[in-house]
Design a protein around this motif. Sequence first.
Motif, mmCIF file in Angstrom:
data_model
loop_
_atom_site.group_PDB
_atom_site.id
_atom_site.type_symbol
_atom_site.label_atom_id
_atom_site.label_comp_id
_atom_site.label_asym_id
_atom_site.label_seq_id
_atom_site.Cartn_x
_atom_site.Cartn_y
_atom_site.Cartn_z
ATOM 1 N N TYR A 1 1.220 2.464 -4.273
ATOM 2 C CA TYR A 1 0.056 1.764 -3.741
ATOM 3 C C TYR A 1 -0.130 0.468 -4.507
ATOM 4 O O TYR A 1 -0.256 0.471 -5.732
ATOM 5 C CB TYR A 1 -1.184 2.652 -3.854
ATOM 6 C CG TYR A 1 -2.400 2.060 -3.198
ATOM 7 C CD1 TYR A 1 -2.531 2.093 -1.817
ATOM 8 C CD2 TYR A 1 -3.401 1.457 -3.939
ATOM 9 C CE1 TYR A 1 -3.631 1.546 -1.190
ATOM 10 C CE2 TYR A 1 -4.512 0.916 -3.324
ATOM 11 C CZ TYR A 1 -4.619 0.960 -1.956
ATOM 12 O OH TYR A 1 -5.714 0.425 -1.328
ATOM 13 N N ASP A 2 -0.127 -0.642 -3.803
ATOM 14 C CA ASP A 2 -0.311 -1.949 -4.420
ATOM 15 C C ASP A 2 -1.788 -2.319 -4.310
ATOM 16 O O ASP A 2 -2.294 -2.565 -3.218
ATOM 17 C CB ASP A 2 0.567 -2.979 -3.709
ATOM 18 C CG ASP A 2 0.489 -4.351 -4.352
ATOM 19 O OD1 ASP A 2 -0.279 -4.531 -5.328
ATOM 20 O OD2 ASP A 2 1.193 -5.255 -3.869
ATOM 21 N N ARG A 3 -2.472 -2.349 -5.448
ATOM 22 C CA ARG A 3 -3.911 -2.581 -5.406
ATOM 23 C C ARG A 3 -4.273 -4.026 -5.086
ATOM 24 O O ARG A 3 -5.394 -4.302 -4.671
ATOM 25 C CB ARG A 3 -4.573 -2.138 -6.705
ATOM 26 C CG ARG A 3 -4.128 -2.877 -7.924
ATOM 27 C CD ARG A 3 -4.705 -2.234 -9.194
ATOM 28 N NE ARG A 3 -4.212 -2.917 -10.354
ATOM 29 C CZ ARG A 3 -4.951 -3.722 -11.095
ATOM 30 N NH1 ARG A 3 -6.220 -3.862 -10.823
ATOM 31 N NH2 ARG A 3 -4.431 -4.332 -12.124
ATOM 32 N N THR A 4 -3.343 -4.948 -5.241
ATOM 33 C CA THR A 4 -3.660 -6.335 -4.888
ATOM 34 C C THR A 4 -3.668 -6.533 -3.368
ATOM 35 O O THR A 4 -4.492 -7.274 -2.852
ATOM 36 C CB THR A 4 -2.661 -7.323 -5.531
ATOM 37 O OG1 THR A 4 -1.340 -6.988 -5.117
ATOM 38 C CG2 THR A 4 -2.757 -7.265 -7.051
ATOM 39 N N HIS B 1 -4.866 -8.148 7.369
ATOM 40 C CA HIS B 1 -4.692 -7.336 8.572
ATOM 41 C C HIS B 1 -3.905 -6.058 8.274
ATOM 42 O O HIS B 1 -4.164 -5.017 8.872
ATOM 43 C CB HIS B 1 -4.024 -8.148 9.685
ATOM 44 C CG HIS B 1 -4.956 -9.127 10.318
ATOM 45 N ND1 HIS B 1 -4.943 -10.461 9.999
ATOM 46 C CD2 HIS B 1 -5.950 -8.958 11.220
ATOM 47 C CE1 HIS B 1 -5.888 -11.080 10.691
ATOM 48 N NE2 HIS B 1 -6.516 -10.191 11.437
ATOM 49 N N LYS B 2 -2.975 -6.149 7.354
ATOM 50 C CA LYS B 2 -2.254 -4.929 6.963
ATOM 51 C C LYS B 2 -3.207 -3.964 6.260
ATOM 52 O O LYS B 2 -3.125 -2.762 6.445
ATOM 53 C CB LYS B 2 -1.061 -5.266 6.074
ATOM 54 C CG LYS B 2 0.080 -5.856 6.855
ATOM 55 C CD LYS B 2 1.346 -5.907 6.062
ATOM 56 C CE LYS B 2 2.425 -6.472 6.961
ATOM 57 N NZ LYS B 2 3.725 -5.995 6.658
ATOM 58 N N PHE C 1 -1.836 7.653 11.998
ATOM 59 C CA PHE C 1 -0.386 7.516 11.915
ATOM 60 C C PHE C 1 0.134 6.496 12.933
ATOM 61 O O PHE C 1 1.072 5.752 12.639
ATOM 62 C CB PHE C 1 0.298 8.859 12.107
ATOM 63 C CG PHE C 1 0.202 9.755 10.910
ATOM 64 C CD1 PHE C 1 0.256 9.254 9.629
ATOM 65 C CD2 PHE C 1 0.058 11.116 11.073
ATOM 66 C CE1 PHE C 1 0.172 10.076 8.524
ATOM 67 C CE2 PHE C 1 -0.024 11.957 9.977
ATOM 68 C CZ PHE C 1 0.033 11.437 8.693
ATOM 69 N N CYS C 2 -0.451 6.466 14.119
ATOM 70 C CA CYS C 2 -0.041 5.466 15.114
ATOM 71 C C CYS C 2 -0.330 4.055 14.604
ATOM 72 O O CYS C 2 0.468 3.136 14.802
ATOM 73 C CB CYS C 2 -0.751 5.704 16.433
ATOM 74 S SG CYS C 2 -0.109 7.114 17.348
ATOM 75 N N SER C 3 -1.477 3.881 13.950
ATOM 76 C CA SER C 3 -1.800 2.583 13.365
ATOM 77 C C SER C 3 -0.767 2.205 12.310
ATOM 78 O O SER C 3 -0.278 1.070 12.282
ATOM 79 C CB SER C 3 -3.201 2.610 12.744
ATOM 80 O OG SER C 3 -3.485 1.385 12.105
ATOM 81 N N PHE C 4 -0.415 3.162 11.449
ATOM 82 C CA PHE C 4 0.577 2.897 10.403
ATOM 83 C C PHE C 4 1.929 2.517 11.004
ATOM 84 O O PHE C 4 2.581 1.582 10.558
ATOM 85 C CB PHE C 4 0.792 4.125 9.524
ATOM 86 C CG PHE C 4 -0.352 4.446 8.608
ATOM 87 C CD1 PHE C 4 -1.491 3.660 8.545
ATOM 88 C CD2 PHE C 4 -0.295 5.563 7.805
ATOM 89 C CE1 PHE C 4 -2.535 3.976 7.700
ATOM 90 C CE2 PHE C 4 -1.333 5.884 6.955
ATOM 91 C CZ PHE C 4 -2.448 5.094 6.900
ATOM 92 N N MET D 1 -3.794 -3.810 -1.309
ATOM 93 C CA MET D 1 -4.504 -2.616 -0.838
ATOM 94 C C MET D 1 -3.742 -1.890 0.269
ATOM 95 O O MET D 1 -4.310 -1.528 1.296
ATOM 96 C CB MET D 1 -5.920 -2.967 -0.381
ATOM 97 C CG MET D 1 -6.797 -3.401 -1.521
ATOM 98 S SD MET D 1 -8.482 -3.677 -1.023
ATOM 99 C CE MET D 1 -8.468 -5.415 -0.677
ATOM 100 N N ARG D 2 -2.457 -1.688 0.061
ATOM 101 C CA ARG D 2 -1.648 -0.933 1.013
ATOM 102 C C ARG D 2 -0.455 -0.309 0.305
ATOM 103 O O ARG D 2 -0.134 -0.656 -0.825
ATOM 104 C CB ARG D 2 -1.202 -1.797 2.189
ATOM 105 C CG ARG D 2 -0.344 -2.949 1.824
ATOM 106 C CD ARG D 2 -0.102 -3.847 3.028
ATOM 107 N NE ARG D 2 0.680 -4.987 2.640
ATOM 108 C CZ ARG D 2 1.999 -5.053 2.741
ATOM 109 N NH1 ARG D 2 2.677 -4.053 3.227
ATOM 110 N NH2 ARG D 2 2.645 -6.126 2.356
#
Length: 167
Positions: free
Chosen positions: A54-57, A150-151, A135-138, A59-60
């Motif tokens: 997880y990249d906190r900068t 947006h990610k 999951f569909c969004s991912f 946020m994904r």
Amino acid sequence: MLISINRFAAIIFPWRSRQYITVRSTWMAVMLALLLSVLHCLPILVGKDMWFCYDRTTMRWVFSGTKQGEIFESGYNNAYLRAFAGLRFFITMKVEPSVQNSNKLSNRKSRESRKMEIRLFKQAFSQSVPLILTFCSFAYITPLYDDDFHKFLSTTLVWHIAHGLDG
């Protein structure tokens, strides 16, 4: 999914479900789910240059930039989504006609028992809808975006919303 399968058996096969839904079969189903979970994570544990964090900068979740990491993220990891959504759709389509016919039961006790089984099935279904949408969004929406905001919206925020709806 195990709860949905349990309800599926109780609704589709009301008289035979007591033979199939036992402590032993439940234990075996839980062990199968654990085995599938371990197999799903196995490539990360034994694969070379495969990781995610997880990249906190941004946020994904970020997967390794190697070819193996790309395959794990886009193919293997999303195969779970496809299998889960497909099985969920199949179970719903098989149960729906039985739900429609449940009011035709002549025995009042059978009708009441059937209504309870249907309520439990609807509960299991309603719990899986946010997960499938997440999951569909991912898998299908997030790859369309290049910018971090947006990610973030299509991953982390969607994940939090799904947990809020499910909880």
